[in-house]
Design a protein around this motif. Structure first.
Motif, PDB file in Angstrom:
ATOM      1  N   LEU A   1      38.870  37.180  42.528  1.00 33.80           N
ATOM      2  CA  LEU A   1      39.133  38.309  43.425  1.00 33.80           C
ATOM      3  C   LEU A   1      40.237  37.966  44.418  1.00 33.80           C
ATOM      4  N   GLN A   2      40.258  36.700  44.817  1.00 34.29           N
ATOM      5  CA  GLN A   2      41.300  36.273  45.745  1.00 34.29           C
ATOM      6  C   GLN A   2      42.679  36.466  45.116  1.00 34.29           C
ATOM      7  N   GLU A   3      42.767  36.095  43.837  1.00 30.72           N
ATOM      8  CA  GLU A   3      44.039  36.231  43.144  1.00 30.72           C
ATOM      9  C   GLU A   3      44.419  37.706  43.002  1.00 30.72           C
ATOM     10  N   LYS A   4      43.419  38.498  42.658  1.00 29.63           N
ATOM     11  CA  LYS A   4      43.654  39.928  42.436  1.00 29.63           C
ATOM     12  C   LYS A   4      44.036  40.644  43.729  1.00 29.63           C
ATOM     13  N   LEU A   5      43.356  40.301  44.826  1.00 30.90           N
ATOM     14  CA  LEU A   5      43.524  41.049  46.073  1.00 30.90           C
ATOM     15  C   LEU A   5      44.457  40.346  47.063  1.00 30.90           C
TER      16      LEU A   5
ATOM     17  N   ALA B   1      30.548  42.238  47.617  1.00 27.76           N
ATOM     18  CA  ALA B   1      31.115  43.582  47.427  1.00 27.76           C
ATOM     19  C   ALA B   1      31.275  44.269  48.782  1.00 27.76           C
ATOM     20  N   MET B   2      30.272  44.125  49.637  1.00 30.36           N
ATOM     21  CA  MET B   2      30.351  44.768  50.946  1.00 30.36           C
ATOM     22  C   MET B   2      31.517  44.179  51.743  1.00 30.36           C
ATOM     23  N   ALA B   3      31.647  42.854  51.695  1.00 33.44           N
ATOM     24  CA  ALA B   3      32.733  42.203  52.439  1.00 33.44           C
ATOM     25  C   ALA B   3      34.100  42.614  51.897  1.00 33.44           C
ATOM     26  N   LEU B   4      34.178  42.836  50.567  1.00 37.50           N
ATOM     27  CA  LEU B   4      35.483  43.129  49.971  1.00 37.50           C
ATOM     28  C   LEU B   4      35.817  44.611  49.967  1.00 37.50           C
TER      29      LEU B   4
END
Ligand SMILES: Nc1ncnc2c1ncn2[C@@H]1O[C@H](COP(=O)(O)OP(=O)(O)OP(=O)(O)O)[C@@H](O)[C@H]1O
Ligand SMILES: [Mg+2]
Length: 346
Positions: A218-222, A184-187
Protein backbone atom coordinates in the motif's frame (compact mmCIF):
# COMPACT_ATOMS: atom_id res chain seq x y z
CA UNK A 1 11.48 5.01 -3.49
CA UNK A 2 12.71 7.23 -0.69
CA UNK A 3 13.19 10.76 -1.89
CA UNK A 4 15.05 13.59 -0.24
CA UNK A 5 12.19 15.90 0.50
CA UNK A 6 11.16 16.18 4.08
CA UNK A 7 7.68 15.32 5.24
CA UNK A 8 8.11 15.74 8.97
CA UNK A 9 10.91 17.04 11.19
CA UNK A 10 10.85 16.44 14.92
CA UNK A 11 13.24 18.75 16.74
CA UNK A 12 14.22 18.57 20.40
CA UNK A 13 10.76 17.30 21.33
CA UNK A 14 10.03 16.99 25.04
CA UNK A 15 6.84 15.42 26.39
CA UNK A 16 6.59 15.08 30.16
CA UNK A 17 4.03 13.62 32.56
CA UNK A 18 3.36 15.69 35.65
CA UNK A 19 2.39 13.28 38.41
CA UNK A 20 2.11 13.79 42.17
CA UNK A 21 5.15 11.58 42.64
CA UNK A 22 7.26 13.63 40.24
CA UNK A 23 7.82 14.38 36.57
CA UNK A 24 8.24 11.51 34.09
CA UNK A 25 10.33 12.79 31.20
CA UNK A 26 8.98 10.22 28.74
CA UNK A 27 10.32 12.06 25.69
CA UNK A 28 13.24 14.33 26.47
CA UNK A 29 14.83 15.87 23.40
CA UNK A 30 13.91 13.64 20.47
CA UNK A 31 15.15 14.57 16.99
CA UNK A 32 14.45 12.79 13.70
CA UNK A 33 12.98 13.40 10.30
CA UNK A 34 10.95 11.38 7.83
CA UNK A 35 11.06 11.96 4.08
CA UNK A 36 8.15 11.50 1.74
CA UNK A 37 7.48 7.88 0.88
CA UNK A 38 10.11 6.33 3.14
CA UNK A 39 9.88 3.97 6.12
CA UNK A 40 11.54 5.05 9.35
CA UNK A 41 11.66 2.36 12.03
CA UNK A 42 11.85 3.44 15.65
CA UNK A 43 13.40 0.83 17.94
CA UNK A 44 14.32 0.67 21.60
CA UNK A 45 13.47 -1.16 24.81
CA UNK A 46 10.12 -0.94 26.53
CA UNK A 47 9.47 2.43 28.17
CA UNK A 48 11.98 4.46 26.10
CA UNK A 49 9.26 6.78 24.78
CA UNK A 50 8.41 5.37 21.35
CA UNK A 51 4.63 5.47 21.79
CA UNK A 52 4.66 8.85 23.51
CA UNK A 53 6.69 10.26 20.61
CA UNK A 54 4.04 8.93 18.20
CA UNK A 55 1.19 10.21 20.33
CA UNK A 56 2.86 13.62 20.55
CA UNK A 57 2.88 13.90 16.74
CA UNK A 58 -0.85 13.11 16.71
CA UNK A 59 -1.49 15.41 19.71
CA UNK A 60 -3.17 12.56 21.60
CA UNK A 61 -1.00 12.50 24.74
CA UNK A 62 -3.21 11.79 27.75
CA UNK A 63 -3.11 14.19 30.70
CA UNK A 64 -1.18 14.69 32.92
CA UNK A 65 1.21 14.41 30.00
CA UNK A 66 1.90 17.28 27.63
CA UNK A 67 4.40 18.52 25.08
CA UNK A 68 6.60 20.96 26.96
CA UNK A 69 8.94 22.07 24.18
CA UNK A 70 10.31 21.33 20.74
CA UNK A 71 8.94 21.35 17.22
CA UNK A 72 7.04 18.89 15.01
CA UNK A 73 7.24 20.47 11.58
CA UNK A 74 4.86 18.99 9.01
CA UNK A 75 5.69 19.99 5.43
CA UNK A 76 2.51 20.20 3.38
CA UNK A 77 1.90 20.80 -0.28
CA UNK A 78 -1.02 23.12 -0.75
CA UNK A 79 -2.53 24.76 -3.83
CA UNK A 80 -0.76 28.07 -4.56
CA UNK A 81 -2.28 31.25 -6.03
CA UNK A 82 -0.89 30.58 -9.48
CA UNK A 83 -2.39 27.11 -9.68
CA UNK A 84 0.76 25.13 -8.79
CA UNK A 85 1.61 23.64 -5.42
CA UNK A 86 3.52 25.51 -2.77
CA UNK A 87 5.08 24.14 0.38
CA UNK A 88 3.70 25.19 3.70
CA UNK A 89 5.15 24.19 7.06
CA UNK A 90 3.03 23.84 10.19
CA UNK A 91 4.33 23.12 13.70
CA UNK A 92 2.06 20.43 15.16
CA UNK A 93 3.63 20.88 18.60
CA UNK A 94 2.10 24.36 18.78
CA UNK A 95 -1.47 23.19 18.04
CA UNK A 96 -3.87 22.49 20.87
CA UNK A 97 -4.92 18.82 21.19
CA UNK A 98 -8.50 19.79 20.31
CA UNK A 99 -7.79 22.58 17.86
CA UNK A 100 -9.55 22.69 14.52
CA UNK A 101 -6.18 22.50 12.69
CA UNK A 102 -5.05 19.29 14.37
CA UNK A 103 -8.47 17.70 13.87
CA UNK A 104 -8.23 18.42 10.15
CA UNK A 105 -4.73 16.88 9.99
CA UNK A 106 -5.26 13.90 12.32
CA UNK A 107 -6.68 10.98 10.38
CA UNK A 108 -6.37 12.87 7.10
CA UNK A 109 -2.71 13.80 6.57
CA UNK A 110 -1.27 11.79 9.45
CA UNK A 111 -2.97 8.59 10.60
CA UNK A 112 -2.02 6.09 13.28
CA UNK A 113 -2.58 2.40 13.84
CA UNK A 114 -2.11 0.76 17.22
CA UNK A 115 -0.97 -2.60 18.51
CA UNK A 116 -4.45 -3.37 19.72
CA UNK A 117 -7.16 -2.69 17.08
CA UNK A 118 -9.79 -2.21 19.77
CA UNK A 119 -8.09 1.03 20.84
CA UNK A 120 -9.10 2.62 17.54
CA UNK A 121 -12.21 0.61 16.64
CA UNK A 122 -15.40 1.10 18.59
CA UNK A 123 -16.99 -2.20 19.67
CA UNK A 124 -20.53 -0.88 19.26
CA UNK A 125 -20.44 0.25 15.62
CA UNK A 126 -19.89 -1.72 12.43
CA UNK A 127 -16.49 -1.29 10.81
CA UNK A 128 -18.22 0.14 7.74
CA UNK A 129 -19.92 2.80 9.82
CA UNK A 130 -16.63 3.80 11.45
CA UNK A 131 -14.61 3.97 8.24
CA UNK A 132 -17.39 5.88 6.42
CA UNK A 133 -17.46 8.40 9.26
CA UNK A 134 -13.72 8.98 8.91
CA UNK A 135 -14.23 9.55 5.17
CA UNK A 136 -17.17 11.96 5.51
CA UNK A 137 -15.38 13.89 8.27
CA UNK A 138 -12.55 14.86 5.92
CA UNK A 139 -14.15 14.80 2.46
CA UNK A 140 -17.23 16.23 0.81
CA UNK A 141 -18.96 13.00 -0.20
CA UNK A 142 -22.47 11.58 0.15
CA UNK A 143 -23.20 8.68 2.48
CA UNK A 144 -23.53 6.29 -0.47
CA UNK A 145 -20.18 7.42 -1.91
CA UNK A 146 -18.52 7.04 1.49
CA UNK A 147 -19.89 3.50 1.79
CA UNK A 148 -18.58 2.64 -1.67
CA UNK A 149 -15.14 4.07 -0.81
CA UNK A 150 -15.19 2.09 2.44
CA UNK A 151 -15.83 -1.15 0.56
CA UNK A 152 -13.01 -0.30 -1.87
CA UNK A 153 -10.60 0.41 1.02
CA UNK A 154 -11.55 -2.87 2.70
CA UNK A 155 -10.86 -4.62 -0.59
CA UNK A 156 -7.51 -2.82 -0.84
CA UNK A 157 -6.42 -4.19 2.55
CA UNK A 158 -7.38 -7.69 1.50
CA UNK A 159 -10.45 -8.25 3.63
CA UNK A 160 -12.37 -11.11 2.00
CA UNK A 161 -15.94 -10.31 0.81
CA UNK A 162 -15.75 -6.62 1.68
CA UNK A 163 -19.36 -5.93 0.58
CA UNK A 164 -20.53 -8.28 3.34
CA UNK A 165 -17.85 -7.56 5.97
CA UNK A 166 -18.55 -3.84 5.81
CA UNK A 167 -21.56 -4.49 8.06
CA UNK A 168 -19.63 -6.58 10.62
CA UNK A 169 -18.90 -5.49 14.15
CA UNK A 170 -15.24 -5.75 15.24
CA UNK A 171 -16.00 -8.72 17.54
CA UNK A 172 -17.25 -10.69 14.53
CA UNK A 173 -13.79 -10.52 12.90
CA UNK A 174 -10.62 -12.47 13.64
CA UNK A 175 -7.56 -10.65 15.05
CA UNK A 176 -5.91 -10.44 11.62
CA UNK A 177 -9.11 -9.16 9.98
CA UNK A 178 -9.58 -6.55 12.71
CA UNK A 179 -6.02 -5.38 12.07
CA UNK A 180 -6.86 -5.07 8.36
CA UNK A 181 -10.01 -3.11 9.21
CA UNK A 182 -7.96 -0.74 11.38
CA UNK A 183 -5.42 -0.26 8.59
CA UNK A 184 -8.33 0.41 6.20
CA UNK A 185 -9.62 3.09 8.56
CA UNK A 186 -6.17 4.69 8.79
CA UNK A 187 -5.75 4.61 5.00
CA UNK A 188 -9.27 5.73 4.11
CA UNK A 189 -8.21 9.37 3.70
CA UNK A 190 -4.86 8.63 2.00
CA UNK A 191 -2.50 10.01 4.67
CA UNK A 192 0.99 11.21 3.76
CA UNK A 193 2.29 9.69 6.97
CA UNK A 194 1.12 6.47 8.57
CA UNK A 195 2.33 5.92 12.12
CA UNK A 196 2.23 2.24 13.03
CA UNK A 197 2.83 1.49 16.73
CA UNK A 198 3.75 -2.21 16.95
CA UNK A 199 0.80 -3.11 14.71
CA UNK A 200 1.74 -6.76 14.32
CA UNK A 201 3.14 -7.74 17.72
CA UNK A 202 -0.10 -9.40 18.87
CA UNK A 203 -0.48 -11.49 15.69
CA UNK A 204 0.83 -14.92 14.79
CA UNK A 205 3.90 -15.02 12.55
CA UNK A 206 2.03 -15.81 9.32
CA UNK A 207 -0.56 -13.08 9.79
CA UNK A 208 2.21 -10.71 10.83
CA UNK A 209 4.06 -11.35 7.56
CA UNK A 210 0.85 -10.83 5.58
CA UNK A 211 0.09 -7.52 7.28
CA UNK A 212 3.66 -6.27 6.73
CA UNK A 213 3.49 -7.19 3.04
CA UNK A 214 0.15 -5.47 2.82
CA UNK A 215 1.47 -2.26 4.37
CA UNK A 216 4.52 -2.17 2.11
CA UNK A 217 2.36 -2.82 -0.96
CA UNK A 218 0.00 0.00 0.00
CA UNK A 219 2.91 2.30 0.71
CA UNK A 220 4.17 1.79 -2.81
CA UNK A 221 0.72 2.26 -4.29
CA UNK A 222 -0.20 5.35 -2.27
CA UNK A 223 3.28 6.88 -1.87
CA UNK A 224 2.91 7.43 1.87
CA UNK A 225 5.68 7.51 4.45
CA UNK A 226 5.56 5.08 7.37
CA UNK A 227 6.87 5.58 10.89
CA UNK A 228 7.02 2.02 12.19
CA UNK A 229 7.56 1.37 15.89
CA UNK A 230 8.81 -2.09 16.78
CA UNK A 231 10.92 -4.16 19.16
CA UNK A 232 11.64 -6.64 16.43
CA UNK A 233 14.96 -6.05 14.66
CA UNK A 234 14.03 -8.75 12.11
CA UNK A 235 11.10 -6.60 11.02
CA UNK A 236 13.38 -3.55 10.90
CA UNK A 237 15.82 -5.33 8.59
CA UNK A 238 12.93 -6.25 6.33
CA UNK A 239 11.05 -2.98 6.01
CA UNK A 240 13.13 0.04 7.09
CA UNK A 241 14.77 2.61 4.86
CA UNK A 242 16.14 4.35 7.92
CA UNK A 243 16.27 3.57 11.63
CA UNK A 244 16.15 5.69 14.79
CA UNK A 245 17.29 3.98 17.99
CA UNK A 246 15.75 5.39 21.18
CA UNK A 247 16.94 5.16 24.75
CA UNK A 248 15.25 6.86 27.73
CA UNK A 249 13.44 9.55 25.76
CA UNK A 250 16.26 10.34 23.33
CA UNK A 251 17.25 9.21 19.85
CA UNK A 252 20.78 7.93 20.49
CA UNK A 253 21.59 6.86 16.91
CA UNK A 254 19.98 7.18 13.49
CA UNK A 255 20.96 6.31 9.97
CA UNK A 256 20.02 4.25 6.97
CA UNK A 257 19.18 0.65 7.74
CA UNK A 258 22.28 -0.76 6.09
CA UNK A 259 24.62 1.48 8.08
CA UNK A 260 22.87 0.81 11.38
CA UNK A 261 23.15 -2.96 10.94
CA UNK A 262 26.66 -3.01 9.47
CA UNK A 263 28.35 -0.14 11.33
CA UNK A 264 26.46 0.57 14.54
CA UNK A 265 28.34 3.15 16.59
CA UNK A 266 26.43 3.71 19.81
CA UNK A 267 27.20 1.12 22.51
CA UNK A 268 23.43 0.76 23.04
CA UNK A 269 22.75 0.01 19.36
CA UNK A 270 25.58 -2.52 19.41
CA UNK A 271 24.15 -4.17 22.50
CA UNK A 272 20.68 -4.32 20.90
CA UNK A 273 22.11 -5.96 17.78
CA UNK A 274 24.05 -8.48 19.84
CA UNK A 275 20.80 -9.50 21.50
CA UNK A 276 19.31 -10.96 18.29
CA UNK A 277 19.76 -14.66 17.57
CA UNK A 278 22.27 -15.43 14.82
CA UNK A 279 21.43 -17.86 12.05
CA UNK A 280 23.98 -20.66 12.27
CA UNK A 281 24.77 -19.91 15.90
CA UNK A 282 25.06 -22.77 18.37
CA UNK A 283 21.65 -24.20 19.09
CA UNK A 284 21.80 -23.57 22.81
CA UNK A 285 23.78 -20.37 22.54
CA UNK A 286 22.63 -17.88 25.14
CA UNK A 287 21.42 -14.57 23.87
CA UNK A 288 23.35 -11.60 25.12
CA UNK A 289 20.93 -9.53 27.07
CA UNK A 290 21.83 -5.97 27.77
CA UNK A 291 23.52 -5.62 31.13
CA UNK A 292 21.61 -3.83 33.87
CA UNK A 293 18.15 -2.34 34.06
CA UNK A 294 16.62 0.66 32.35
CA UNK A 295 16.83 3.42 34.99
CA UNK A 296 13.70 4.64 36.74
CA UNK A 297 12.04 7.31 34.55
CA UNK A 298 11.54 9.62 37.56
CA UNK A 299 15.26 9.72 38.16
CA UNK A 300 16.99 9.96 34.85
CA UNK A 301 20.72 9.67 35.25
CA UNK A 302 22.74 12.81 34.70
CA UNK A 303 24.94 12.98 31.62
CA UNK A 304 24.43 10.31 28.99
CA UNK A 305 21.28 8.34 29.95
CA UNK A 306 22.97 5.08 28.93
CA UNK A 307 26.12 5.49 31.02
CA UNK A 308 24.77 3.37 33.90
CA UNK A 309 24.74 0.30 31.63
CA UNK A 310 27.48 1.17 29.16
CA UNK A 311 30.57 -1.02 28.97
CA UNK A 312 32.53 1.68 27.15
CA UNK A 313 31.78 4.66 29.38
CA UNK A 314 34.49 7.21 29.96
CA UNK A 315 34.96 7.65 33.70
CA UNK A 316 34.24 11.13 35.00
CA UNK A 317 32.76 12.30 31.70
CA UNK A 318 29.75 10.22 30.63
CA UNK A 319 28.10 10.63 34.03
CA UNK A 320 28.30 14.42 33.69
CA UNK A 321 27.84 15.46 30.07
CA UNK A 322 24.81 14.85 27.87
CA UNK A 323 26.28 14.05 24.46
CA UNK A 324 25.35 16.31 21.54
CA UNK A 325 24.38 14.81 18.20
CA UNK A 326 27.44 14.08 16.07
CA UNK A 327 27.28 13.37 12.34
CA UNK A 328 29.69 10.56 11.52
CA UNK A 329 28.66 9.63 8.02
CA UNK A 330 26.06 10.60 5.45
CA UNK A 331 22.76 10.73 7.31
CA UNK A 332 24.36 8.86 10.23
CA UNK A 333 24.13 10.59 13.60
CA UNK A 334 25.06 9.39 17.05
CA UNK A 335 24.80 10.86 20.56
CA UNK A 336 27.82 9.42 22.30
CA UNK A 337 30.89 11.04 23.82
CA UNK A 338 33.14 8.40 22.25
CA UNK A 339 32.60 10.27 18.97
CA UNK A 340 32.48 13.85 20.28
CA UNK A 341 35.36 16.23 20.11
CA UNK A 342 36.39 16.00 23.74
CA UNK A 343 38.48 19.16 23.56
CA UNK A 344 35.19 21.09 23.22
CA UNK A 345 33.63 19.37 26.20
CA UNK A 346 36.45 19.83 28.68
N1 LIG B 1 -0.16 8.16 31.10
C1 LIG B 1 1.06 8.10 31.60
N2 LIG B 1 1.35 8.57 32.83
C2 LIG B 1 2.59 8.53 33.33
N3 LIG B 1 3.67 8.02 32.68
C3 LIG B 1 3.45 7.55 31.46
C4 LIG B 1 2.16 7.55 30.84
N4 LIG B 1 2.26 7.00 29.61
C5 LIG B 1 3.56 6.67 29.47
N5 LIG B 1 4.27 6.99 30.56
C6 LIG B 1 5.72 6.78 30.78
O1 LIG B 1 6.44 7.31 29.70
C7 LIG B 1 7.55 6.49 29.38
C8 LIG B 1 7.52 6.15 27.90
O2 LIG B 1 6.40 5.36 27.61
P1 LIG B 1 6.08 4.82 26.15
O3 LIG B 1 4.72 4.23 26.21
O4 LIG B 1 6.30 5.86 25.13
O5 LIG B 1 7.17 3.67 25.97
P2 LIG B 1 7.41 2.72 24.71
O6 LIG B 1 8.80 2.98 24.24
O7 LIG B 1 6.31 2.87 23.74
O8 LIG B 1 7.39 1.28 25.41
P3 LIG B 1 6.77 -0.11 24.88
O9 LIG B 1 7.81 -0.69 24.00
O10 LIG B 1 6.59 -0.90 26.14
O11 LIG B 1 5.47 0.18 24.19
C9 LIG B 1 7.46 5.26 30.28
O12 LIG B 1 8.35 5.48 31.36
C10 LIG B 1 6.05 5.29 30.79
O13 LIG B 1 5.97 4.75 32.08
MG1 LIG C 1 4.77 1.62 23.13
Amino acid sequence: MASDDKLIEVKNLKTHFFLDQGVVKAVDGVDFEIRRGETLCIVGESGCGKSITARSIMQIVDPPGRIVSGEILLHRRIAGDSGGQVEDVIDLAKLGPNSREIRSIRGKEVAMIFQEPMTSLSPVHTIGHQISQAITLHNKVTKAEARQQTIETLRLVGLPKPELRVDSYPFQLSGGMRQRAMIAMALSCHPNLLIADEPTTALDVTTQAQILDLMLGLQEKLGMAIMFITHDLGVVAEIADRVAVMYLGLVVESGDVYTIFSEPKHPYTRALLRSIPQVGGKVRQRLDSIRGMVPDPYNRPQGCPFHTRCTEKIAGLCNRVLPERVTIGEGHEVRCLLYSDRGDIA
